[in-house]
Design a protein around this motif. Structure first.
Motif, PDB file in Angstrom:
ATOM      1  N   HIS A   1       0.852  -1.192   0.000  1.00 43.53           N
ATOM      2  CA  HIS A   1       0.000   0.000   0.000  1.00 43.53           C
ATOM      3  C   HIS A   1       0.889   1.245   0.000  1.00 43.53           C
ATOM      4  O   HIS A   1       1.015   1.950   1.009  1.00 43.53           O
ATOM      5  N   VAL A   2       1.485   1.502  -1.160  1.00 49.80           N
ATOM      6  CA  VAL A   2       2.508   2.548  -1.252  1.00 49.80           C
ATOM      7  C   VAL A   2       1.929   3.940  -1.044  1.00 49.80           C
ATOM      8  O   VAL A   2       2.538   4.781  -0.369  1.00 49.80           O
ATOM      9  N   ASP A   3       0.763   4.206  -1.615  1.00 50.93           N
ATOM     10  CA  ASP A   3       0.166   5.544  -1.478  1.00 50.93           C
ATOM     11  C   ASP A   3      -0.148   5.853  -0.017  1.00 50.93           C
ATOM     12  O   ASP A   3       0.140   6.954   0.470  1.00 50.93           O
ATOM     13  N   GLU A   4      -0.749   4.887   0.674  1.00 54.50           N
ATOM     14  CA  GLU A   4      -1.055   5.089   2.093  1.00 54.50           C
ATOM     15  C   GLU A   4       0.226   5.258   2.905  1.00 54.50           C
ATOM     16  O   GLU A   4       0.272   6.067   3.847  1.00 54.50           O
ATOM     17  N   ALA A   5       1.241   4.502   2.542  1.00 56.88           N
ATOM     18  CA  ALA A   5       2.526   4.625   3.240  1.00 56.88           C
ATOM     19  C   ALA A   5       3.111   6.028   3.072  1.00 56.88           C
ATOM     20  O   ALA A   5       3.615   6.611   4.029  1.00 56.88           O
ATOM     21  N   LYS A   6       3.032   6.563   1.857  1.00 58.17           N
ATOM     22  CA  LYS A   6       3.599   7.904   1.607  1.00 58.17           C
ATOM     23  C   LYS A   6       2.833   8.983   2.369  1.00 58.17           C
ATOM     24  O   LYS A   6       3.435   9.912   2.928  1.00 58.17           O
TER      25      LYS A   6
ATOM     26  N   TRP B   1      12.667   6.522   6.843  1.00 58.49           N
ATOM     27  CA  TRP B   1      13.140   6.759   5.485  1.00 58.49           C
ATOM     28  C   TRP B   1      13.408   5.446   4.749  1.00 58.49           C
ATOM     29  O   TRP B   1      13.010   5.271   3.587  1.00 58.49           O
ATOM     30  N   THR B   2      14.066   4.522   5.413  1.00 61.34           N
ATOM     31  CA  THR B   2      14.410   3.253   4.778  1.00 61.34           C
ATOM     32  C   THR B   2      13.163   2.444   4.454  1.00 61.34           C
ATOM     33  O   THR B   2      13.072   1.828   3.383  1.00 61.34           O
ATOM     34  N   THR B   3      12.180   2.464   5.350  1.00 66.73           N
ATOM     35  CA  THR B   3      10.934   1.733   5.123  1.00 66.73           C
ATOM     36  C   THR B   3      10.202   2.275   3.903  1.00 66.73           C
ATOM     37  O   THR B   3       9.710   1.519   3.064  1.00 66.73           O
ATOM     38  N   MET B   4      10.142   3.602   3.788  1.00 68.85           N
ATOM     39  CA  MET B   4       9.450   4.209   2.655  1.00 68.85           C
ATOM     40  C   MET B   4      10.193   3.933   1.350  1.00 68.85           C
ATOM     41  O   MET B   4       9.589   3.599   0.324  1.00 68.85           O
ATOM     42  N   LEU B   5      11.506   4.043   1.386  1.00 68.45           N
ATOM     43  CA  LEU B   5      12.313   3.753   0.203  1.00 68.45           C
ATOM     44  C   LEU B   5      12.109   2.303  -0.252  1.00 68.45           C
ATOM     45  O   LEU B   5      11.930   2.031  -1.444  1.00 68.45           O
TER      46      LEU B   5
ATOM     47  N   SER C   1      10.795   7.180  -7.661  1.00 65.28           N
ATOM     48  CA  SER C   1      10.461   7.670  -6.317  1.00 65.28           C
ATOM     49  C   SER C   1      11.458   7.141  -5.294  1.00 65.28           C
ATOM     50  O   SER C   1      11.858   7.865  -4.374  1.00 65.28           O
ATOM     51  N   ALA C   2      11.866   5.876  -5.459  1.00 62.78           N
ATOM     52  CA  ALA C   2      12.861   5.301  -4.553  1.00 62.78           C
ATOM     53  C   ALA C   2      14.176   6.059  -4.661  1.00 62.78           C
ATOM     54  O   ALA C   2      14.826   6.361  -3.654  1.00 62.78           O
ATOM     55  N   LYS C   3      14.563   6.387  -5.894  1.00 59.05           N
ATOM     56  CA  LYS C   3      15.817   7.126  -6.115  1.00 59.05           C
ATOM     57  C   LYS C   3      15.750   8.507  -5.477  1.00 59.05           C
ATOM     58  O   LYS C   3      16.731   8.999  -4.896  1.00 59.05           O
ATOM     59  N   HIS C   4      14.584   9.151  -5.574  1.00 56.21           N
ATOM     60  CA  HIS C   4      14.415  10.467  -4.954  1.00 56.21           C
ATOM     61  C   HIS C   4      14.577  10.370  -3.439  1.00 56.21           C
ATOM     62  O   HIS C   4      15.247  11.211  -2.823  1.00 56.21           O
ATOM     63  N   MET C   5      13.983   9.338  -2.832  1.00 58.30           N
ATOM     64  CA  MET C   5      14.123   9.122  -1.390  1.00 58.30           C
ATOM     65  C   MET C   5      15.588   8.869  -1.056  1.00 58.30           C
ATOM     66  O   MET C   5      16.134   9.430  -0.096  1.00 58.30           O
TER      67      MET C   5
ATOM     68  N   TRP D   1      20.816   1.082   0.642  1.00 61.49           N
ATOM     69  CA  TRP D   1      21.619   0.715  -0.516  1.00 61.49           C
ATOM     70  C   TRP D   1      21.143  -0.611  -1.114  1.00 61.49           C
ATOM     71  O   TRP D   1      20.963  -0.737  -2.333  1.00 61.49           O
ATOM     72  N   THR D   2      20.917  -1.603  -0.264  1.00 61.20           N
ATOM     73  CA  THR D   2      20.529  -2.931  -0.738  1.00 61.20           C
ATOM     74  C   THR D   2      19.141  -2.912  -1.358  1.00 61.20           C
ATOM     75  O   THR D   2      18.891  -3.605  -2.362  1.00 61.20           O
ATOM     76  N   SER D   3      18.222  -2.131  -0.803  1.00 61.03           N
ATOM     77  CA  SER D   3      16.872  -2.018  -1.378  1.00 61.03           C
ATOM     78  C   SER D   3      16.935  -1.447  -2.785  1.00 61.03           C
ATOM     79  O   SER D   3      16.210  -1.895  -3.692  1.00 61.03           O
ATOM     80  N   MET D   4      17.800  -0.460  -2.988  1.00 63.76           N
ATOM     81  CA  MET D   4      17.970   0.118  -4.317  1.00 63.76           C
ATOM     82  C   MET D   4      18.563  -0.907  -5.290  1.00 63.76           C
ATOM     83  O   MET D   4      18.104  -1.042  -6.428  1.00 63.76           O
TER      84      MET D   4
END
Length: 343
Positions: free
Chosen positions: A126-131, A145-149, A160-164, A176-179
């Motif tokens: 649920h990305v929109d709700e998370a944001k 920050w890491t959770t949202m990314l 959006s991930a890159k912006h975060m 780093w690993t999530s990216m």
């Protein structure tokens, strides 16, 4: 401390020990039994907030959030932990709307509460709700920050991930690993490789993610080179390489690394059995299957399909009888085997 108080204190700790054990072992029946013992005992135990909080937590871990809510509602003097464990009981079981209601009613929300709700939205996609929630956090920390990314990366929203990621300071290994994993999931091996090279330091998790990315794209030379140069490897590192080889039908290479593994869990066994079965190398698949310390329904179904394809319907039926459990895939597989063999 008087003898009476000391006895009561010991009884509370005994109850607590049993409740924790039930939560850890997910033994709902025993948890309900110990709850009934507390209710039928002295008022001091029935109204003890510490025990009530543990019961809420136990019911949540045992998959019974409705029982957790009944205990929560009966607590007269709820504390911060009461609200937190009730919200977690809902999030653990996918009851996000109910969790959000508890979150909204919390008299005091700390960063842990915000991050728990944020992680629940993220884990369920649920990305929109998370944001929306992230933007409302008074003081987001590195976990926020890491959770949202990670939510963006796992959902494929890499811009959006890159912006975060670019806005984060400092960045932890999870970011780093999530990216890395996000780019790899979308086939962006060049972006993954570039990011990996920019990392200030590599750990087992990030290196494993990169091995997985190389292997999944069929770049077995780079995957193998990186794997061999890892200072530490765990079962996930071995499995990442093995799975990459298996997905690209390099089964002999996969088997050679499987044989070198210092320890196994169910995943690498399953990967190999399924891969050999799907590649119609039934004899090796069967040998591995027999050697497995435990088997999942996935391995049973894969071998059933392979037997049905390579052998007779009767042999497939004989194997079917030995299966400890069936699911929809099992039924569909045997139907397909019948259709092919009888046509």
């Amino acid at each position: 401390m008087s003898a009476l108080k000391r006895t009561a204190s010991h009884a509370i700790e005994d109850f607590a020990t049993v409740i924790r054990h039930c939560a850890k072992s997910k033994d709902l029946a025993k948890g309900r039994w110990i709850h009934s013992q507390i209710i039928s005992d002295q008022k001091e135990y029935r109204e003890n907030v510490f025990l009530a909080n543990l019961l809420v937590q136990m019911y949540g871990k045992c998959g019974s959030p409705n029982d957790a809510k009944r205990v929560f509602d009966a607590i007269d003097a709820k504390n911060v932990f009461s609200w937190a464990v009730m919200m977690t009981a809902y999030t653990q079981n996918g009851y996000l709307q109910d969790a959000k209601l508890i979150f909204d009613e919390m008299p005091d929300r700390d960063t842990v509460a915000w991050n728990t709700m944020l992680a629940a939205y993220a884990q369920h996609g649920h990305v929109d709700e998370a944001k929306i929630l992230f933007d409302s956090i008074p003081n987001p920390n590195i976990v926020s920050w890491t959770t949202m990314l990670t939510a963006y990366a796992q959902s494929g929203y890499m811009c959006s991930a890159k912006h975060m990621f670019d806005s984060m300071s400092p960045r932890n290994a999870i970011a780093w690993t999530s990216m890395l994993a996000g780019y790899a999931r979308l086939g962006g091996i060049l972006a993954s490789r570039g990011l990996f090279r920019k990392m200030p330091q590599h750990d087992t998790i990030s290196a494993t993610a990169m091995v997985s990315a190389f292997a999944a794209r069929g770049n077995d030379r780079e995957a193998c080179a990186l794997f061999e140069n890892m200072p530490e490897r765990n079962v996930f590192s071995w499995t990442a390489l093995l799975q990459g080889y298996a997905e690209n039908r390099l089964l002999d290479k996969a088997k050679s690394y499987f044989d070198k593994m210092p320890a196994w869990n169910l995943v690498p066994w399953t990967v190999l059995v399924v891969s050999y079965a799907q590649s119609e190398r039934l004899e090796i698949a069967q040998d591995l299957f027999v050697e497995m310390p435990e088997r999942s329904i996935v391995t049973w179904n894969a071998l059933l399909a392979a037997i049905g394809h390579a052998k007779s319907l009767e042999e497939a039926k004989l194997f079917l009888v030995t299966m400890p459990a069936w699911n929809l895939v099992t039924k569909n597989t045997i139907s397909q085997i019948k259709e092919v063999k009888q046509s």
